[in-house]
Design a protein around this motif. Structure first.
Motif, short mmCIF file in Angstrom:
data_model
loop_
_atom_site.label_atom_id
_atom_site.label_comp_id
_atom_site.label_asym_id
_atom_site.label_seq_id
_atom_site.Cartn_x
_atom_site.Cartn_y
_atom_site.Cartn_z
N LEU A 778 -7.13 26.85 -27.85
CA LEU A 778 -7.36 28.03 -27.02
C LEU A 778 -6.69 29.23 -27.66
CD1 LEU A 778 -6.84 26.54 -23.44
CD2 LEU A 778 -8.93 26.73 -24.78
N ARG A 779 -7.44 30.35 -27.67
CA ARG A 779 -6.94 31.59 -28.25
C ARG A 779 -7.00 32.72 -27.23
NH1 ARG A 779 -6.47 31.28 -33.73
NH2 ARG A 779 -7.48 29.48 -34.75
N ASN A 780 -6.18 33.73 -27.46
CA ASN A 780 -6.23 34.94 -26.67
C ASN A 780 -7.46 35.74 -27.09
OD1 ASN A 780 -5.78 37.89 -26.13
ND2 ASN A 780 -3.89 37.11 -25.19
N ALA A 781 -8.35 36.07 -26.13
CA ALA A 781 -9.60 36.75 -26.44
C ALA A 781 -9.37 38.13 -27.03
CB ALA A 781 -10.48 36.85 -25.19
N PRO A 786 -3.50 32.03 -31.25
CA PRO A 786 -3.45 30.81 -30.43
C PRO A 786 -2.52 30.99 -29.24
CG PRO A 786 -3.19 30.29 -32.76
CD PRO A 786 -3.09 31.78 -32.66
N LEU A 787 -2.90 30.41 -28.11
CA LEU A 787 -2.06 30.46 -26.91
C LEU A 787 -1.08 29.29 -26.97
CD1 LEU A 787 -4.81 31.30 -24.26
CD2 LEU A 787 -3.03 32.83 -25.13
N LEU A 788 0.13 29.56 -27.40
CA LEU A 788 1.11 28.52 -27.65
C LEU A 788 1.91 28.23 -26.38
CD1 LEU A 788 2.48 29.85 -31.07
CD2 LEU A 788 0.46 28.44 -30.63
N ASN A 789 1.99 26.94 -25.99
CA ASN A 789 2.75 26.53 -24.80
C ASN A 789 2.42 27.42 -23.61
OD1 ASN A 789 4.30 24.45 -26.17
ND2 ASN A 789 5.37 26.14 -27.18
N HIS A 790 1.13 27.64 -23.40
CA HIS A 790 0.67 28.61 -22.41
C HIS A 790 -0.01 27.89 -21.24
CE1 HIS A 790 -0.27 32.81 -21.41
NE2 HIS A 790 -1.38 32.34 -20.87
N PRO A 791 0.24 28.33 -19.98
CA PRO A 791 -0.44 27.70 -18.84
C PRO A 791 -1.93 28.04 -18.83
CG PRO A 791 0.85 29.59 -18.11
CD PRO A 791 1.19 29.38 -19.55
N ILE A 792 -2.74 27.04 -18.56
CA ILE A 792 -4.20 27.20 -18.50
C ILE A 792 -4.69 26.63 -17.16
CG2 ILE A 792 -6.42 26.58 -19.54
CD1 ILE A 792 -4.76 28.47 -21.25
N GLY A 817 -1.19 25.48 -29.68
CA GLY A 817 -2.26 26.09 -28.90
C GLY A 817 -3.36 25.12 -28.52
N ARG A 818 -3.14 23.83 -28.69
CA ARG A 818 -4.17 22.82 -28.39
C ARG A 818 -3.99 22.30 -26.97
NH1 ARG A 818 -7.84 20.12 -31.20
NH2 ARG A 818 -7.11 21.15 -33.11
N LEU A 819 -5.12 22.19 -26.26
CA LEU A 819 -5.15 21.65 -24.91
C LEU A 819 -5.81 20.28 -24.95
CD1 LEU A 819 -4.65 22.38 -21.84
CD2 LEU A 819 -7.09 22.92 -21.77
N ALA A 862 -11.95 31.21 -26.69
CA ALA A 862 -11.16 32.43 -26.52
C ALA A 862 -11.07 32.75 -25.03
CB ALA A 862 -11.79 33.59 -27.27
N ILE A 863 -9.85 32.84 -24.52
CA ILE A 863 -9.60 33.04 -23.10
C ILE A 863 -9.14 34.48 -22.84
CG2 ILE A 863 -8.22 32.30 -21.12
CD1 ILE A 863 -10.07 30.17 -22.00
N PRO A 864 -9.86 35.26 -22.00
CA PRO A 864 -9.36 36.59 -21.63
C PRO A 864 -8.03 36.49 -20.90
CG PRO A 864 -11.68 36.34 -21.06
CD PRO A 864 -11.18 34.98 -21.41
N SER A 865 -7.16 37.46 -21.10
CA SER A 865 -5.85 37.44 -20.44
C SER A 865 -6.00 37.75 -18.96
CB SER A 865 -4.91 38.46 -21.08
OG SER A 865 -5.40 39.78 -20.85
N ALA A 866 -5.09 37.20 -18.15
CA ALA A 866 -5.12 37.45 -16.72
C ALA A 866 -4.91 38.93 -16.43
CB ALA A 866 -4.05 36.61 -16.02
N GLU A 867 -4.13 39.62 -17.28
CA GLU A 867 -3.89 41.05 -17.06
C GLU A 867 -5.18 41.86 -17.13
OE1 GLU A 867 -2.20 39.13 -19.04
OE2 GLU A 867 -0.13 39.18 -18.33
N SER A 868 -6.14 41.39 -17.94
CA SER A 868 -7.40 42.14 -18.08
C SER A 868 -8.24 42.11 -16.81
CB SER A 868 -8.21 41.57 -19.25
OG SER A 868 -8.65 40.25 -18.96
#
Length: 882
Positions: A778-781, A786-792, A817-819, A862-868
Motif C-alpha cells: 500500500l502506498r500514499n496516493a 509506502p505506508l509503513l506500519n500504517h493503520p488500514i 508497507g505490505r498488508l 495507492a490509498i488517498p490520505s484521510a486528510e484529503s
C-alpha cells in the motif's frame, strides 16, 4: 489482532468529548477507571485502588434542599416508587430461581458501592457512613434492597452461592427514588478452570504470577447485568491457578506479573459441572534480565513522566533508557540486562529528580514522583487583608484533554507559610475554600518547571443561591438535579433543538464536569451555599427533551439571592398502545421521539413498551417529532468483552406536540415484530471462539438516508459469538433485508451474505468459510511512498449497488508497507485507517480490490490520505476553542 470498529451514533457521541486518559492509582497495580477489573471487583479498593482523596472541608461550597423528602424517581425515568417505598431511597428487587424452576431460597446477596471517579467525588462529596447492604433471598427467592444512593458512587449488585455462576449487575450511578426490577433470574450451574502458566522452556511459572478470567456470558447492558470476572492471586501447591464458579460459555484468560505486566491467554469454553484445563504461554523477554519501573505521580495521578526520562545505569557503564510496556499506562521496562546492580533515575524536568540504587534484574520497582513546581499561597480577607486561619485548596488543570483534571492540594491544616510543593508545570485554576468565606478562584498560567510562584487569594463573604425549579405553567419539579456553573456566553442548549457543533459539545461537557450539583426536594426547592461572588448559570435537565436554564445570575459579595428556574414551555407527553398478536412478546422494545428537521440531534426520548403494549414518553418541549419503534439494544459479547449500541429503528409516525397537550398514538406492530436468524458456519479454519457474526440491516427503498444524502447505509442490527458447534442465533432483527458478515477475528476473514427476515419468523443460513491468504503493498496516493506500519481500514463490499456497509476493521501494514490477510474471496474496500470515520462519509478515499481464491487481484494499491477527505477526526484531541 485487528479490532472491529462499528460506526454507530452512540460511539460517535462517546468520542465527541475527546479521548480521556482516566486512570486509577495504586502502589501495586494500574487499572483505568471503568476497566473490567475495577468495575467488576469493588473489593479491589482494598488493594490500593481507592480513588484519590477529595477535599471535603466544611468551608467548601454546600448544596442543599429545604426540609422534606429530598430525592425520588427522576421525572424523566418513567418510574414511580411503590407506595411502600421511601421516596428518598432507591430500590432494587427481583427473584432468584434454580434451573429446574423452584425459588432459590437463602442465597446471599450484596450491594456494593464505591466512588465512580474523582470528578463525581468533588461534585457530590464522599459519604462517611456508607455501609453496603446485604442479605439473603426469602422463601420465594425474592430480594428487596432500599438504600440512599450517594451521588459519587457506582454500584454492583450480586448474588452468589457455591457451585453456581454469580448473578451480577452494575450501574454507573443510581438516582435517589429509582426502582430497578431485575425480574426472574435463573441461577445456572458453574464450571471451573485450571490454568497453568508456561514459559518458553515448557516449565511452569507461578512465583509472582496471578491469573484473571473474564466471561461476558449473561451480559445484558440494557439492564446493567454483566458477566463474571475473577482474579486468582496465588497458585495451588502444584503451581496451578484454579478458578471456580465461572458461568458456562466462552471465557478469556490472562496472566499478570509485575515484571512482565500482562500476558494474553486463550479463550476457553466453560462447561457446567466440569473443569476445563488451559495454558497461558509466556514468550516475552526473559524476566530475570528485565527491570520494570512503575510510576505514580501523587496527587496528579493522570500525569506520568515521559518514558524516555527513565534511565538505568549499570556496572558495565552503559546508560539505558526504558520503554513503555505495550498496553500499559504506567509500566516501563529495560530488557536483556547483564547480572549486577543498577541505579534507576527519572530525569523529567516536570518532576523532582528520583532515583533508586541496588536494583537487580528480575525486579519491579515503584517510583512515586512529585512535580518540580511550587505555589506560595497567601489567603487573605478581601476587606482587612488579614490572613485566613484555615483553608483548603484544589488545583484544576486547564487546556488539557484528560480527566479528571481537578485535584486536592491542601487538606486539613494549610502548610506553613502556604508553601505547596509537588506541582506539575502547566496552566491551572486554583480553587480555595475557607471557613466563613465564599469560594475563590485564581488563574495560574504557565507555571514552569522548578518555579515557585507567589499567589494571592482574596476571600469575600459567603454567598448563596436559593431557588425553585418549575415548569413554565407554574408547577414545581421535584427530585431533579440542578447544576451551578460559572457563567458562559454560549450555553449548549441555546442551539436550536439541542443540536451543537463538536467544539460546543466538548466545551459544555468540560463546564458540566466542573459544576456543583444538588437535587430539588418534593417542592422543587434547591440551594447552593458558601459560594463566592460572581456570575453563574443555573441549569436542570428534566428529560433529554426538556431543560431549564437561568443565565448570568450575578451574585455580589455576601449576598443570598432567591431565583426561579423554569422551563421555556409547559411540558407535553405522548402515550399510546402497541398492538401485537396474542402471545407475542415485545420485551425490550421501545417507542422513541426525536425532533424533526434538526440535522444531527443530540437528544431523543424513549419509553419502554410494557408487557401489555402501553408506553408513555415525556416530558418534552413543544415541537414536531418523529415517532419510532426502537428494537432492543445490540449487545456484543466476544472473547470476554462486551459493548452495546442502540438497536435498529422503524419509523411509525410524525406528531406535533403542543404546550400542555398529551396526544395519544396507537400502533399496529403485527408486521414489525422482530425475527431471528440461525447461523451455521462450516469449514472455518479457526477456533469458533474467535468467530463472531454480525447482521447489518439494509434500509427499505425510499427510507431516509443515514448521514449522507443519496447514499444508502446498512447499519448494524445484531451481533453474536459462535458456540463450539459453529452456531449462533441473531435476534431480535427488524423484518426486511439484511447483510450477514462472519468474522474470523484472528485471521481477518470476512464472509458477507444476504438474508431476508420475516416478521416474527426464524430464518436459517449456512456459511462455508473458505479463505485465501495473500498480501499487497500500500502506498500514499499523494506521495507514492509506502505506508509503513500504517493503520488500514478494511470493509467487505456488498454486491448491492450504492450500498455502504458500516462494518470496518483496522489492520496494519508492516515495516515495508505490505498488508497481509486471509480473506473469503470477494470485493473489499480499503482506506486510510488513521481516521476511521472518513471512509464512511467520503467515498473518494475508498479503493476497491477483488480478492480471489489465489489472493488479491493487484500487487500494489495507492490509498488517498484521510486528510484529503476533509472529514474531521473525532478521535483527535479537541481544541479548547474553535
Amino acid at each position: 489482532m485487528k479490532h472491529p470498529g462499528v460506526l454507530a451514533i452512540t460511539v460517535l457521541l462517546l468520542f465527541l468529548v475527546g479521548a480521556l486518559a482516566v486512570r486509577e492509582r495504586g502502589a501495586q497495580t494500574e487499572l483505568r477507571v471503568g476497566s473490567s477489573q475495577a468495575l467488576a471487583n469493588p473489593d479491589l479498593q482494598g488493594a490500593g485502588l481507592k480513588p484519590p482523596p477529595v477535599n471535603q472541608g466544611a468551608a467548601a461550597p454546600r448544596t442543599s434542599v429545604s426540609p422534606g423528602p429530598e430525592d425520588s424517581a427522576s421525572p424523566s425515568s418513567g418510574l414511580e416508587p411503590t407506595e411502600s417505598q421511601d421516596r428518598r431511597k432507591a430500590r432494587i428487587e427481583g427473584q432468584l430461581v434454580w434451573e429446574d424452576g423452584p425459588p432459590a431460597v437463602g442465597v446471599q446477596w450484596k450491594l456494593r458501592g464505591w466512588v465512580a471517579g474523582q470528578d463525581r467525588a468533588i461534585r457530590w462529596g464522599i459519604p462517611k457512613d456508607w455501609v453496603s447492604p446485604s442479605g439473603e433471598t426469602d422463601a420465594q427467592g425474592r430480594f428487596v434492597v432500599e438504600f440512599s444512593p450517594p451521588g459519587a458512587y457506582q454500584f454492583v449488585f450480586e448474588a452468589r452461592t457455591p457451585g453456581f455462576a454469580v448473578a451480577k449487575w452494575r450501574w454507573g450511578e443510581i438516582r435517589p427514588g429509582t426502582r430497578k426490577d431485575l425480574g426472574r433470574v435463573v441461577l445456572v450451574r458453574a464450571g471451573s478452570i485450571l490454568v497453568r502458566i508456561v514459559g518458553k522452556d515448557g516449565g511452569t511459572l507461578s512465583d509472582g504470577w496471578s491469573v484473571s478470567a473474564s466471561s461476558a456470558t449473561g451480559n445484558d447492558l440494557r439492564s446493567g447485568r454483566e458477566g463474571e470476572y475473577r482474579h486468582v492471586h496465588a497458585p495451588n501447591v502444584d503451581g496451578l491457578f484454579q478458578i471456580v464458579d465461572m458461568p458456562p460459555g466462552f471465557t478469556s484468560l490472562s496472566g499478570r506479573n509485575r515484571v512482565a505486566h500482562s500476558v494474553d491467554g486463550p479463550t476457553v469454553e466453560v462447561v457446567a459441572g466440569e473443569t476445563v484445563k488451559a495454558e497461558i504461554l509466556y514468550t516475552g523477554p526473559a524476566l530475570d534480565r528485565r527491570i520494570t519501573v512503575v510510576t505514580f505521580s501523587d496527587p496528579f495521578y493522570v500525569v506520568d513522566p515521559s518514558p524516555d526520562s527513565i534511565h538505568l545505569y549499570g556496572p558495565d557503564g552503559i546508560e539505558r533508557v526504558a520503554t513503555k510496556i505495550p498496553r500499559s499506562s504506567q509500566s516501563h521496562a529495560v530488557d536483556d540486562l547483564p547480572p549486577g546492580e543498577y541505579r534507576v533515575e527519572i530525569q523529567d524536568p516536570r518532576f523532582l529528580p528520583w532515583s533508586l540504587g541496588s536494583v537487580r534484574p528480575g525486579s519491579a520497582v515503584t517510583a512515586h514522583v512529585r512535580g518540580s513546581a511550587s505555589l506560595q499561597i497567601h489567603v487573605l480577607d478581601a476587606s482587612t487583608k488579614e490572613a485566613a486561619d484555615s483553608w483548603t485548596a484544589n488545583l484544576r488543570f486547564e487546556n488539557v484533554s484528560f480527566s479528571p483534571r481537578e485535584f486536592p492540594v491542601v487538606e486539613g491544616e494549610p502548610p506553613e507559610n502556604g508553601l505547596v510543593t509537588g506541582i506539575i508545570p502547566g496552566d491551572f485554576t486554583l480553587i480555595v475554600n475557607a471557613e466563613d468565606y465564599g469560594q475563590s478562584t485564581v488563574p495560574i498560567d504557565g507555571l514552569g518547571a522548578g518555579e515557585t510562584r507567589e499567589v494571592e487569594v482574596l476571600m469575600g463573604s459567603p454567598c448563596a443561591i436559593h431557588g425553585v425549579l418549575r415548569y413554565a405553567g407554574g408547577g414545581p419539579i421535584p427530585f431533579t438535579e440542578v447544576k451551578l456553573l460559572r457563567f458562559h456566553a454560549e450555553p449548549l442548549s441555546s442551539q436550536e433543538n439541542g443540536t451543537a457543533t463538536v467544539a460546543q459539545f466538548h466545551r459544555q461537557w468540560q463546564r458540566e464536569e466542573l459544576s456543583l450539583s444538588t437535587t430539588t426536594n418534593d417542592r422543587g426547592e434547591f440551594a447552593f451555599e458558601g459560594i463566592g461572588a460572581g456570575q453563574y448559570d443555573l441549569s436542570a435537565r428534566i428529560s433529554n427533551l426538556l431543560k431549564a436554564e437561568l443565565l448570568q445570575v450575578i451574585i455580589k459579595d455576601g449576598e443570598a439571592r432567591s431565583v426561579t428556574l423554569s422551563t421555556v414551555a409547559e411540558p407535553t407527553f405522548v402515550s399510546g398502545h402497541c398492538h401485537v398478536p396474542a402471545g407475542v412478546s415485545i420485551h425490550g422494545m421501545k417507542i422513541e421521539i426525536q425532533p424533526v428537521g434538526v440535522g444531527f440531534p443530540l437528544a431523543t426520548l424513549q419509553s419502554a413498551v410494557d408487557s401489555e403494549g402501553h408506553y408513555r414518553i415525556g416530558p418534552a418541549q413543544p415541537g414536531e417529532y418523529f415517532i419510532r419503534l426502537r428494537f432492543p439494544d445490540i449487545v456484543r459479547s466476544t472473547n470476554g468483552g462486551s459493548s452495546a449500541t442502540q438497536g435498529p429503528k422503524r419509523e411509525l409516525d410524525v406528531v406535533q406536540l403542543e404546550p400542555g397537550e398529551n396526544p395519544n398514538r396507537d400502533f399496529d406492530l403485527s408486521q414489525s415484530l422482530p425475527g431471528s436468524l440461525h447461523i451455521t458456519v462450516t469449514n472455518a479454519d479457526d477456533s469458533s471462539a474467535n468467530l463472531q457474526v454480525r447482521s447489518f440491516r439494509i434500509p427499505a427503498r425510499g427510507e431516509q438516508a443515514f448521514f449522507v444524502p443519496g447514499e444508502v447505509h446498512a447499519t448494524e442490527s445484531a451481533a453474536g459469538t459462535l458456540n463450539s458447534k459453529g452456531q449462533v442465533t441473531l435476534a431480535p432483527l427488524v423484518p426486511g433485508d439484511h447483510l450477514i458478515v462472519v468474522e474470523l477475528l484472528d485471521s481477518t476473514a470476512l464472509a458477507p451474505r444476504t438474508a431476508v427476515i420475516g416478521s416474527g419468523e426464524q430464518t436459517s443460513l449456512t456459511f462455508d468459510v473458505t479463505t485465501a491468504r495473500g498480501s499487497l503493498v500500500l502506498r500514499n496516493a499523494e506521495t507514492q511512498e509506502p505506508l509503513l506500519n500504517h493503520p488500514i481500514a478494511l470493509s467487505p463490499r456488498p454486491t448491492m449497488p450504492g450500498l455502504n456497509l458500516m462494518a470496518q476493521f483496522t489492520l496494519k501494514t508492516d515495516e515495508s508497507g505490505r498488508l497481509s490477510a486471509s480473506l473469503v474471496p470477494g470485493t473489499y474496500s480499503l482506506s486510510d485507517g488513521s481516521n476511521p470515520f472518513a471512509a464512511f462519509f467520503a467515498a473518494q478515499i475508498n479503493v476497491d480490490i477483488d480478492w480471489s481464491s489465489t489472493g488479491p487481484s493487484v500487487s500494489e494499491v495507492a490509498i488517498p490520505s484521510a486528510e484529503s477527505s476533509g472529514i474531521p477526526n473525532p478521535f483527535a484531541e479537541l481544541p479548547e476553542d474553535e
